[in-house]
Design a protein around this motif. Structure first.
Motif, mmCIF file in Angstrom:
data_model
loop_
_atom_site.group_PDB
_atom_site.id
_atom_site.type_symbol
_atom_site.label_atom_id
_atom_site.label_comp_id
_atom_site.label_asym_id
_atom_site.label_seq_id
_atom_site.Cartn_x
_atom_site.Cartn_y
_atom_site.Cartn_z
ATOM 1 N N ALA A 228 30.480 -14.891 3.229
ATOM 2 C CA ALA A 228 29.387 -14.510 2.329
ATOM 3 C C ALA A 228 29.802 -14.712 0.874
ATOM 4 C CB ALA A 228 29.003 -13.052 2.559
ATOM 5 N N HIS A 229 31.090 -14.930 0.634
ATOM 6 C CA HIS A 229 31.618 -15.056 -0.740
ATOM 7 C C HIS A 229 32.276 -16.443 -0.848
ATOM 8 C CE1 HIS A 229 33.043 -13.813 -4.568
ATOM 9 N NE2 HIS A 229 33.946 -12.896 -4.235
ATOM 10 N N GLY A 230 33.545 -16.500 -1.184
ATOM 11 C CA GLY A 230 34.199 -17.799 -1.443
ATOM 12 C C GLY A 230 34.370 -18.666 -0.210
ATOM 13 N N LYS B 195 15.084 -14.220 12.167
ATOM 14 C CA LYS B 195 15.907 -13.014 12.008
ATOM 15 C C LYS B 195 16.750 -12.707 13.245
ATOM 16 C CE LYS B 195 14.593 -12.148 7.887
ATOM 17 N NZ LYS B 195 15.438 -12.790 6.911
ATOM 18 N N ARG C 145 11.738 -15.717 -1.281
ATOM 19 C CA ARG C 145 12.965 -14.931 -1.449
ATOM 20 C C ARG C 145 13.858 -15.453 -2.578
ATOM 21 N NH1 ARG C 145 11.186 -14.973 3.440
ATOM 22 N NH2 ARG C 145 11.286 -13.124 4.782
ATOM 23 N N ASN D 269 23.684 -22.405 -4.296
ATOM 24 C CA ASN D 269 24.642 -21.731 -5.173
ATOM 25 C C ASN D 269 25.865 -22.632 -5.407
ATOM 26 O OD1 ASN D 269 26.524 -21.261 -2.974
ATOM 27 N ND2 ASN D 269 25.111 -19.666 -2.277
ATOM 28 N N ARG E 95 22.548 -18.841 8.973
ATOM 29 C CA ARG E 95 21.996 -18.810 7.609
ATOM 30 C C ARG E 95 22.307 -20.137 6.947
ATOM 31 N NH1 ARG E 95 22.484 -13.432 3.997
ATOM 32 N NH2 ARG E 95 20.879 -12.293 5.087
ATOM 33 N N LEU E 96 21.527 -20.512 5.976
ATOM 34 C CA LEU E 96 21.847 -21.731 5.228
ATOM 35 C C LEU E 96 23.005 -21.409 4.299
ATOM 36 C CD1 LEU E 96 18.785 -23.770 4.008
ATOM 37 C CD2 LEU E 96 20.194 -24.069 6.043
ATOM 38 N N MET E 97 24.185 -21.877 4.635
ATOM 39 C CA MET E 97 25.353 -21.567 3.808
ATOM 40 C C MET E 97 25.237 -22.336 2.492
ATOM 41 S SD MET E 97 26.469 -19.385 5.714
ATOM 42 C CE MET E 97 27.874 -18.798 4.794
ATOM 43 N N GLY E 98 25.705 -21.702 1.412
ATOM 44 C CA GLY E 98 25.570 -22.322 0.096
ATOM 45 C C GLY E 98 24.195 -22.097 -0.504
ATOM 46 N N PHE E 99 23.405 -21.252 0.149
ATOM 47 C CA PHE E 99 22.066 -20.910 -0.351
ATOM 48 C C PHE E 99 21.974 -19.409 -0.571
ATOM 49 C CE2 PHE E 99 18.242 -23.506 -0.711
ATOM 50 C CZ PHE E 99 18.797 -24.767 -0.550
ATOM 51 N N HIS F 232 21.858 -15.931 -3.432
ATOM 52 C CA HIS F 232 22.838 -15.243 -4.261
ATOM 53 C C HIS F 232 22.330 -13.848 -4.573
ATOM 54 C CE1 HIS F 232 25.677 -14.409 -7.509
ATOM 55 N NE2 HIS F 232 26.415 -15.355 -6.963
ATOM 56 N N ARG F 233 23.237 -12.884 -4.616
ATOM 57 C CA ARG F 233 22.820 -11.515 -4.933
ATOM 58 C C ARG F 233 22.194 -11.429 -6.332
ATOM 59 N NH1 ARG F 233 24.462 -6.475 -3.554
ATOM 60 N NH2 ARG F 233 24.035 -7.211 -1.468
ATOM 61 N N TYR G 153 9.499 -19.585 2.998
ATOM 62 C CA TYR G 153 10.519 -18.539 3.221
ATOM 63 C C TYR G 153 11.519 -18.514 2.075
ATOM 64 C CZ TYR G 153 14.607 -16.287 5.419
ATOM 65 O OH TYR G 153 15.688 -15.484 5.689
ATOM 66 N N ASP H 80 28.587 -22.970 -4.119
ATOM 67 C CA ASP H 80 29.318 -23.507 -2.962
ATOM 68 C C ASP H 80 28.608 -24.649 -2.260
ATOM 69 O OD1 ASP H 80 31.540 -21.769 -3.066
ATOM 70 O OD2 ASP H 80 30.286 -20.148 -2.319
HETATM 71 N N1 CMC Z 1 19.753 -18.350 4.608
HETATM 72 C C1 CMC Z 1 18.652 -17.733 5.129
HETATM 73 N N2 CMC Z 1 18.145 -16.575 4.675
HETATM 74 C C2 CMC Z 1 18.780 -15.996 3.651
HETATM 75 C C3 CMC Z 1 19.929 -16.565 3.053
HETATM 76 C C4 CMC Z 1 20.407 -17.790 3.571
HETATM 77 N N3 CMC Z 1 21.486 -18.357 3.055
HETATM 78 N N4 CMC Z 1 20.362 -15.773 2.052
HETATM 79 C C5 CMC Z 1 19.510 -14.720 2.006
HETATM 80 N N5 CMC Z 1 18.551 -14.856 2.970
HETATM 81 C C6 CMC Z 1 17.410 -13.958 3.189
HETATM 82 C C7 CMC Z 1 17.845 -12.672 3.884
HETATM 83 O O1 CMC Z 1 17.794 -12.805 5.285
HETATM 84 C C8 CMC Z 1 16.866 -11.683 3.337
HETATM 85 O O2 CMC Z 1 15.627 -11.883 4.001
HETATM 86 P P1 CMC Z 1 14.625 -10.617 4.253
HETATM 87 O O3 CMC Z 1 14.239 -10.119 2.902
HETATM 88 O O4 CMC Z 1 13.494 -11.184 5.041
HETATM 89 O O5 CMC Z 1 15.432 -9.611 5.049
HETATM 90 C C9 CMC Z 1 16.647 -12.135 1.888
HETATM 91 O O6 CMC Z 1 16.927 -13.552 1.916
HETATM 92 C C10 CMC Z 1 17.584 -11.442 0.901
HETATM 93 O O7 CMC Z 1 18.927 -11.687 1.299
HETATM 94 P P2 CMC Z 1 20.071 -10.617 1.340
HETATM 95 O O8 CMC Z 1 21.007 -10.910 2.475
HETATM 96 O O9 CMC Z 1 19.510 -9.256 1.275
HETATM 97 O O10 CMC Z 1 20.785 -10.949 -0.018
HETATM 98 P P3 CMC Z 1 22.208 -10.477 -0.490
HETATM 99 O O11 CMC Z 1 22.140 -10.394 -1.949
HETATM 100 O O12 CMC Z 1 22.654 -9.276 0.249
HETATM 101 O O13 CMC Z 1 23.180 -11.665 -0.039
HETATM 102 C C11 CMC Z 1 24.324 -13.732 -0.039
HETATM 103 C C12 CMC Z 1 23.545 -12.704 -0.872
HETATM 104 C C13 CMC Z 1 24.951 -14.752 -0.975
HETATM 105 C C14 CMC Z 1 25.464 -13.020 0.734
HETATM 106 C C15 CMC Z 1 23.351 -14.410 0.958
HETATM 107 O O14 CMC Z 1 22.344 -15.112 0.239
HETATM 108 C C16 CMC Z 1 24.074 -15.355 1.905
HETATM 109 O O15 CMC Z 1 24.593 -14.907 2.934
HETATM 110 N N6 CMC Z 1 24.131 -16.683 1.570
HETATM 111 C C17 CMC Z 1 24.871 -17.630 2.362
HETATM 112 C C18 CMC Z 1 26.354 -17.507 2.057
HETATM 113 C C19 CMC Z 1 26.700 -18.095 0.697
HETATM 114 O O16 CMC Z 1 26.293 -19.180 0.346
HETATM 115 N N7 CMC Z 1 27.548 -17.356 -0.049
HETATM 116 C C20 CMC Z 1 28.037 -17.808 -1.345
HETATM 117 C C21 CMC Z 1 27.491 -16.993 -2.485
HETATM 118 S S1 CMC Z 1 27.784 -17.768 -4.074
HETATM 119 C C22 CMC Z 1 29.474 -17.810 -4.305
HETATM 120 C C23 CMC Z 1 30.141 -16.485 -4.255
HETATM 121 O O17 CMC Z 1 29.686 -15.518 -4.834
HETATM 122 O O18 CMC Z 1 31.186 -16.431 -3.643
#
Ligand code: CMC
Length: 433
Positions: A266-268, A297, A358, A363, A302-306, A308-309, A354, A365
């Motif tokens: 979820a991070h690096g 759900k 949202r 991002n 999940r789409l990795m690299g997509f 961000h908090r 979708y 990555d």
């Molecule tokens: N693919 C599909 N759905 C997603 C994704 C995704 N990558 N990211 C978020 N969502 C959906 C999630 O299911 C939720 O939907 P709903 O509102 O219907 O329940 C909504 O979007 C909000 O997501 P969240 O999980 O509550 O958001 P979060 O802030 O807790 O998580 C995140 C942020 C980065 C962990 C998450 O977007 C994710 O897992 N992304 C994929 C992993 C990724 O690319 N991580 C690198 C982040 S950037 C570099 C870094 O910081 O290290």
């Protein structure tokens, strides 16, 4: 100036109290709720810290709505285009952009500290050949605390600066040693004539048997990628470094904790996960199927690299990396079908309701892995490169925390939802319940 406050009223007891609102230079103001428990007997509950500022900081600012990222006030795009990684490191650690001479001194100091104690290299012999490089990095960075402990005084500003230089310098040498261990190749020592990223490339790819020439395209790309990863305010790994560091622990141990937190997908760890995902998707024809999976759900995909908090628009780092990715692949003459796949995936996801609803954008990555891949770096090593880039952010945030007169051990509270108090049950009296 009038004192801005928020009044909280407890509708159960009718008691009210005012809480001070403190303005930020940029971004939302904060409500100081430190006395909430004293006033009302309540804790706040904010799992994952979506509305909680854990500290005050003068290092990095992010506006997630507008896609703005500033380091010490300077926009990331200007730093990525006009600065160098070590200059950005200097900026993060010393708060100002350096004059020429200060930067030269700083570079010399980093160069000097790149050499690892031979004893540190022995640790690698304990790892299996296929150990994940993030496991090696985390362990060996932590082991630096065994070499630098008794003689460091974290309350001394000069010592803190020396620690910062050592971290930035030794990260790159430890990372390269982990790479050589993975490859089964002999260690290459740092060379003070080379740049920071030039040294990394040389320590990773040169061999005693043949000459190695550093490719300037690769050197520049790595330098820029490190700038783009240098800091990102209170993300999970940085918060981990601050939390561990708040106990007064050895700073090298705190940085190792940051490495551990960074590793997760979820991070690096997402940069490695993006390439694995593109491998799994395989071809443009399968994109629609995988986008549906990401939206489902009941499916963990999940789409990795997509997403961000904080960013609810395009990650400003991703904008730069996307362009660099095209430039690097073209300059190196690499024709990677995964770039085409990534671009189509981005295009399709960005048009999908979708992802639009949202605010899910690529991002940092999403495209970085494609650049690393073009530089012949294996995907398991991508997060190590993120860690090298992020190390100055971790250490600058640690320095800021230690120097903050308000600093105390970080100790969150909880809302307990377990069993009510009950008496111990002797073994012979325990039922099957
Ligand atoms: N693919 C599909 N759905 C997603 C994704 C995704 N990558 N990211 C978020 N969502 C959906 C999630 O299911 C939720 O939907 P709903 O509102 O219907 O329940 C909504 O979007 C909000 O997501 P969240 O999980 O509550 O958001 P979060 O802030 O807790 O998580 C995140 C942020 C980065 C962990 C998450 O977007 C994710 O897992 N992304 C994929 C992993 C990724 O690319 N991580 C690198 C982040 S950037 C570099 C870094 O910081 O290290």
């Amino acid at each position: 100036m009038t004192n801005k406050t928020v009044t909280i009223t407890d509708n159960v007891t009718g008691k009210s109290a005012d809480f001070t609102i403190r303005d930020s230079v940029h971004g939302p103001s904060v409500v100081e709720i430190g006395s909430l428990y004293k006033e009302f007997g309540y804790f706040t509950y904010d799992p994952a810290f979506t509305s909680t500022a854990s500290c005050q900081s003068k290092i990095t600012f992010i506006d997630g709505e507008k896609g703005i990222l500033l380091h010490r006030g300077y926009p990331i795009a200007q730093l990525a285009e006009r600065s160098s990684f070590l200059e950005v490191v200097y900026l993060l650690i010393h708060r100002v952009l350096p004059m020429k001479e200060s930067l030269e001194d700083f570079k010399r100091n980093i160069s000097k500290h790149m050499l690892l104690n031979q004893g540190i290299l022995n640790f690698f012999n304990g790892f299996h050949y296929d150990a994940h490089p993030m496991a090696m990095l985390t362990a060996v960075v932590g082991s630096l605390s065994a070499f630098y402990h008794d003689r460091i005084d974290i309350s001394d500003a000069f010592h803190r600066e020396q620690i910062a230089s050592r971290i930035v310098a030794k990260m790159v040498s430890i990372a390269a040693a982990a790479f050589k261990h993975m490859m089964g190749h002999p260690i290459v020592y740092p060379d003070s004539k080379l740049s920071y990223s030039g040294n990394l490339l040389n320590m990773m790819f040169s061999m005693p048997t043949e000459p190695y020439e550093i490719n300037p395209v690769a050197e520049k790309a790595l330098d820029q990628l490190f700038i783009l990863h240098a800091d990102h305010e209170q993300n999970a790994s940085t918060s981990t470094v601050r939390m561990a560091g708040s106990t007064g622990t050895n700073p090298f141990a705190a940085i190792a904790a940051g490495c551990a937190a960074l590793w997760g997908p979820a991070h690096g760890g997402a940069n490695e996960a993006v390439i694995n995902m593109l491998d799994e998707i395989g071809s443009v024809d399968n994109i629609a199927k995988y986008v549906e999976k990401a939206k489902n759900k009941d499916d963990p995909f999940r789409l990795m690299g997509f997403g961000h908090r904080v960013y609810k628009s395009y990650d400003p780092r991703a904008v730069i990396i996307r362009k660099t990715c095209h430039d690097v692949l073209e300059a190196l003459g690499v024709d990677d079908p995964k770039l085409e796949l990534a671009m189509r995936l981005e295009e399709i996801a960005l048009q999908d309701e979708y992802f639009i609803e949202r605010n899910l954008y690529p991002n940092v990555d999403f495209y970085s892995g494609l650049i690393y891949k073009a530089l012949n770096i294996p995907s398991s090593f991508f997060t190590v490169l993120f860690a090298i880039g992020r190390a100055p952010g971790w250490i600058a945030q640690w320095m800021e925390m230690i120097a903050d007169p308000d600093q105390r051990i970080a100790r969150p509270r909880q809302t307990y939802r377990g069993p009510e108090m009950r008496d111990y049950v002797e073994e012979f009296q325990r039922g099957s319940k």
